[in-house]
Design an enzyme around this catalytic site. Sequence first.
Site, PDB file in Angstrom:
ATOM      1  N   ASP A  81       0.919  15.233  13.504  1.00 13.90           N
ATOM      2  CA  ASP A  81       1.457  15.061  12.050  1.00 13.90           C
ATOM      3  C   ASP A  81       0.133  15.008  11.328  1.00 13.90           C
ATOM      4  O   ASP A  81       0.014  14.236  10.473  1.00 13.90           O
ATOM      5  CB  ASP A  81       2.455  13.890  11.755  1.00 13.90           C
ATOM      6  CG  ASP A  81       2.985  14.193  10.335  1.00 13.90           C
ATOM      7  OD1 ASP A  81       3.137  15.141   9.543  1.00 13.90           O
ATOM      8  OD2 ASP A  81       3.512  12.961   9.738  1.00 13.90           O
ATOM      9  N   LYS A  98       1.797  -3.133   9.088  1.00 16.30           N
ATOM     10  CA  LYS A  98       3.023  -2.054   8.874  1.00 16.30           C
ATOM     11  C   LYS A  98       4.199  -2.745   9.475  1.00 16.30           C
ATOM     12  O   LYS A  98       4.442  -3.251  10.299  1.00 16.30           O
ATOM     13  CB  LYS A  98       2.477  -0.961   9.597  1.00 16.30           C
ATOM     14  CG  LYS A  98       3.330   0.277   9.712  1.00 16.30           C
ATOM     15  CD  LYS A  98       3.039   1.489  10.465  1.00 16.30           C
ATOM     16  CE  LYS A  98       2.799   2.715   9.550  1.00 16.30           C
ATOM     17  NZ  LYS A  98       2.632   3.653  10.399  1.00 16.30           N
ATOM     18  N   LEU A 149       0.915  -1.190   0.174  1.00 16.39           N
ATOM     19  CA  LEU A 149       0.050   0.075   0.107  1.00 16.39           C
ATOM     20  C   LEU A 149       0.770   1.271   0.130  1.00 16.39           C
ATOM     21  O   LEU A 149       0.448   2.352  -0.501  1.00 16.39           O
ATOM     22  CB  LEU A 149      -0.950   0.011   1.149  1.00 16.39           C
ATOM     23  CG  LEU A 149      -2.196  -1.159   1.251  1.00 16.39           C
ATOM     24  CD1 LEU A 149      -2.456  -1.052   2.421  1.00 16.39           C
ATOM     25  CD2 LEU A 149      -2.811  -0.926   0.095  1.00 16.39           C
ATOM     26  N   GLY A 150       2.222   1.048   0.541  1.00 18.30           N
ATOM     27  CA  GLY A 150       2.830   2.296   0.380  1.00 18.30           C
ATOM     28  C   GLY A 150       4.162   2.327   1.487  1.00 18.30           C
ATOM     29  O   GLY A 150       4.077   1.066   2.246  1.00 18.30           O
ATOM     30  N   ASN A 151       4.911   3.348   1.430  1.00 19.12           N
ATOM     31  CA  ASN A 151       6.161   3.279   2.377  1.00 19.12           C
ATOM     32  C   ASN A 151       5.971   4.373   3.314  1.00 19.12           C
ATOM     33  O   ASN A 151       5.700   5.493   2.862  1.00 19.12           O
ATOM     34  CB  ASN A 151       7.344   3.651   1.564  1.00 19.12           C
ATOM     35  CG  ASN A 151       7.706   2.367   0.781  1.00 19.12           C
ATOM     36  OD1 ASN A 151       7.535   1.205   1.350  1.00 19.12           O
ATOM     37  ND2 ASN A 151       7.998   2.456  -0.369  1.00 19.12           N
ATOM     38  N   GLY A 152       6.096   4.199   4.464  1.00 19.93           N
ATOM     39  CA  GLY A 152       6.159   5.307   5.426  1.00 19.93           C
ATOM     40  C   GLY A 152       7.415   5.844   5.816  1.00 19.93           C
ATOM     41  O   GLY A 152       8.263   5.458   5.141  1.00 19.93           O
TER      42      GLY A 152
END
Length: 301
Positions: free
Chosen positions: A133, A36, A13-16
Amino acid sequence: MTSTSQFKQLERLGNGTYATVYKGLNKTTGLYVALKEVKLDSEEGTPSTAIREISLMKELKHENIVRLYDVIHTENKLTLVFEFMDNDLKKFMDSRLDREMPRGLELSLVKYFQWQLLQGVAFCHENRILHRDLKPQNLLINNKGQLKLGDFGLARAFGIPVNTFSSEVVTLWYRAPDVLMGSRTYCTSIDIWSCGCILAEMIMGKALFPGTNDDEQLKLIFETMGTPTEQTWVGVSQLPKYNPQIPLYPNKDIKQLLQATTKEQISDVLVNLIQGLLQLNPSMRLSAQQALSHPLFEEYH
């Protein structure tokens, strides 16, 4: 004891900041989850940011906060098992942009999302937690239209004293003027500023203050909200990064600014809430609880 074998890893889904997120399937329950994965450095051990996120998130149980179900610790990685959310506010807004002009969401939806955002923020603040954030990318949405706060990577329980925080918080566009000017004693009001920026962005379909560096960010804020003085914000000239050379901009008509970006009628009540969230002086900003009691949300009271 849960193990990673209980989950089937699906697409990425993505990189944090310090982790990779995958969609996963809980083989036992058949429910989707977000996994995660935090890679562990054998020398360093678990990153302190991850530890902080875990200890905070496990305590935060609220319908407007993404639920952390489980933490799986293996030798070389840490897997955080979150409830799965279909979308985030940034992607949701991008997918609905009117190609003719940047236009935001319908005001009824803006109000519903803002109410949920403030509910989540109020719950954090009641539990002595700053999110630090808040931005559209960190507000997750499911297909029922529920909005939830996610990614507490930078969050930190606040106590006294609060003047030791690092200034590396909040993505620039949503960063409060007091933080930009080097204030180290910020509290819940930094999240409130971000909530005001997000509210304006949902209406306008674009960021209210899209600065590229700290100085430009402050300039954009002051050009719209007016330049603060000691009369309007006692102590502003004592802030470490206060610039006495900054021009004295008058404040613009926020209603006019918003109205230019939408075909719907912007009410005075809505403008009043935005002004309450976007007070330059942090001590003048509404609290999340006060914002929830605002007349704009009368139908939810």
